[in-house]
Design a protein around this motif. Structure first.
Motif, short mmCIF file in Angstrom:
data_model
loop_
_atom_site.label_atom_id
_atom_site.label_comp_id
_atom_site.label_asym_id
_atom_site.label_seq_id
_atom_site.Cartn_x
_atom_site.Cartn_y
_atom_site.Cartn_z
N LYS A 25 0.94 -0.93 0.09
CA LYS A 25 0.03 0.04 0.08
C LYS A 25 0.70 1.33 0.08
O LYS A 25 2.01 1.36 0.23
CB LYS A 25 -0.87 -0.13 1.28
CG LYS A 25 -1.75 -1.36 1.32
CD LYS A 25 -2.59 -1.35 0.39
CE LYS A 25 -3.80 -2.39 0.70
NZ LYS A 25 -4.66 -2.87 -0.47
N ASP A 26 0.14 2.50 -0.48
CA ASP A 26 1.06 3.55 -0.28
C ASP A 26 1.25 3.88 1.31
O ASP A 26 0.52 3.41 2.26
CB ASP A 26 0.12 5.00 -0.84
CG ASP A 26 -0.08 4.67 -2.39
OD1 ASP A 26 0.92 4.04 -2.97
OD2 ASP A 26 -1.07 5.08 -2.89
N GLY A 27 1.89 4.96 1.77
CA GLY A 27 2.31 5.52 2.62
C GLY A 27 3.87 4.73 3.46
O GLY A 27 3.94 4.97 4.66
N GLY A 28 4.59 4.23 2.58
CA GLY A 28 5.95 3.62 3.09
C GLY A 28 6.70 4.84 3.30
O GLY A 28 6.96 5.95 2.51
N THR A 29 7.90 4.69 4.12
CA THR A 29 8.96 5.54 4.41
C THR A 29 10.43 4.83 3.94
O THR A 29 10.61 3.63 4.15
CB THR A 29 8.81 6.11 5.84
OG1 THR A 29 8.95 5.07 6.60
CG2 THR A 29 7.54 6.73 6.01
#
Length: 255
Positions: free
Chosen positions: A143-147
């Motif tokens: 999903k989106d939202g990785g760092t």
């Protein structure tokens, strides 16, 4: 015609006639039985079998005690089988679905953008990663939202606030492009020399990436997890095409 006189009776005939007159009024009979015919008393269990047969006939073909015992027994066996199936399903769900093995990562390519800039703190680092999912049943949806963070011996060089979705989609992806932007940090001397084109010494880099993933079995979605990836590598120089001399990546699931 002259009459003929009868001879006198013989003594034996007279005694036979007298015996017949003195015979008792009851007669005696002789019964002949075949030698090969055997008469015996039936065993006691025959009476039990006959009684049980009559009870079954009276009860519509069901034995008196069998029906009372068979129903609870079948119910108990059915409940035990259902319990075993539920236990096996829960174990399978816990081991295979809720605790999947983390994917393995490797760094394919690395390039340093704006390496010729005067302010090396503003250099961007572009990583290309490959992931392999070892699970045969479960798929990992990214999903989106990785760092992501890039460090040199504990010093931050660049970071990415949002890694984004992988290049080949989020469903069990294999190829990742992670772009980290530099700025706001002092550049170590070894990194500055490598950015100028020096390849005399190897530069140690540490890449730390976190992905939000969700475990899927077919179209069914299960637990959402946080995947942490840490790659340690050594490079010869930092430029448009960076040669990675060695690397070691580790991955694990967090809560």
């Amino acid at each position: 015609m002259a009459e003929r006189a009868l001879p006198p009776p013989v003594p034996e005939q007279a005694s036979a006639a007298a015996a017949q007159l003195r015979a008792p009024p009851h007669e005696t009979y002789v019964v002949k039985v075949q030698k090969d015919q055997i008469y015996r008393v039936p065993p006691p269990e025959n009476a039990y079998l006959a009684e049980r047969y009559r009870a079954e006939r009276a009860g519509g073909g069901k034995s008196g005690g069998g029906s009372a015992c068979s129903t609870p027994l079948l119910l108990t066996l059915g409940l035990a089988a259902a319990a075993v199936l539920l236990l096996g399903a829960s174990v399978w769900l816990s081991v295979v679905v809720m605790r999947p093995a983390p994917p393995s990562f490797s760094v394919n390519r690395l390039s340093a953008r704006n390496a010729s800039a005067q302010r090396h703190a503003e250099v961007d680092y572009d990583f290309f990663l490959t992931a392999i999912n070892p699970n045969k049943v479960t798929a990992l949806w990214y999903k989106d939202g990785g760092t992501a963070r890039l460090l040199h011996q504990g010093t931050a060089l660049a970071k990415a606030a949002d890694v984004g979705t992988p290049e080949d989609g989020g469903a069990d992806a294999k190829d990742f492009n992670v772009l980290l932007r530099g700025g706001g940090h002092a550049t170590p001397k070894a990194v500055e020399r490598a950015l100028r084109g020096s390849k005399k010494e190897a530069v140690a880099l540490e890449l730390a990436v976190e992905f939000p993933v969700q475990v899927h079995v077919g179209a069914l979605a299960f637990a959402a997890k946080r995947l942490a990836v840490a790659c340690e590598m050594r490079t010869a120089g930092l430029g448009k095409h960076v040669h990675i001399s060695s690397q070691k990546c580790r991955s694990s699931f967090g809560k």
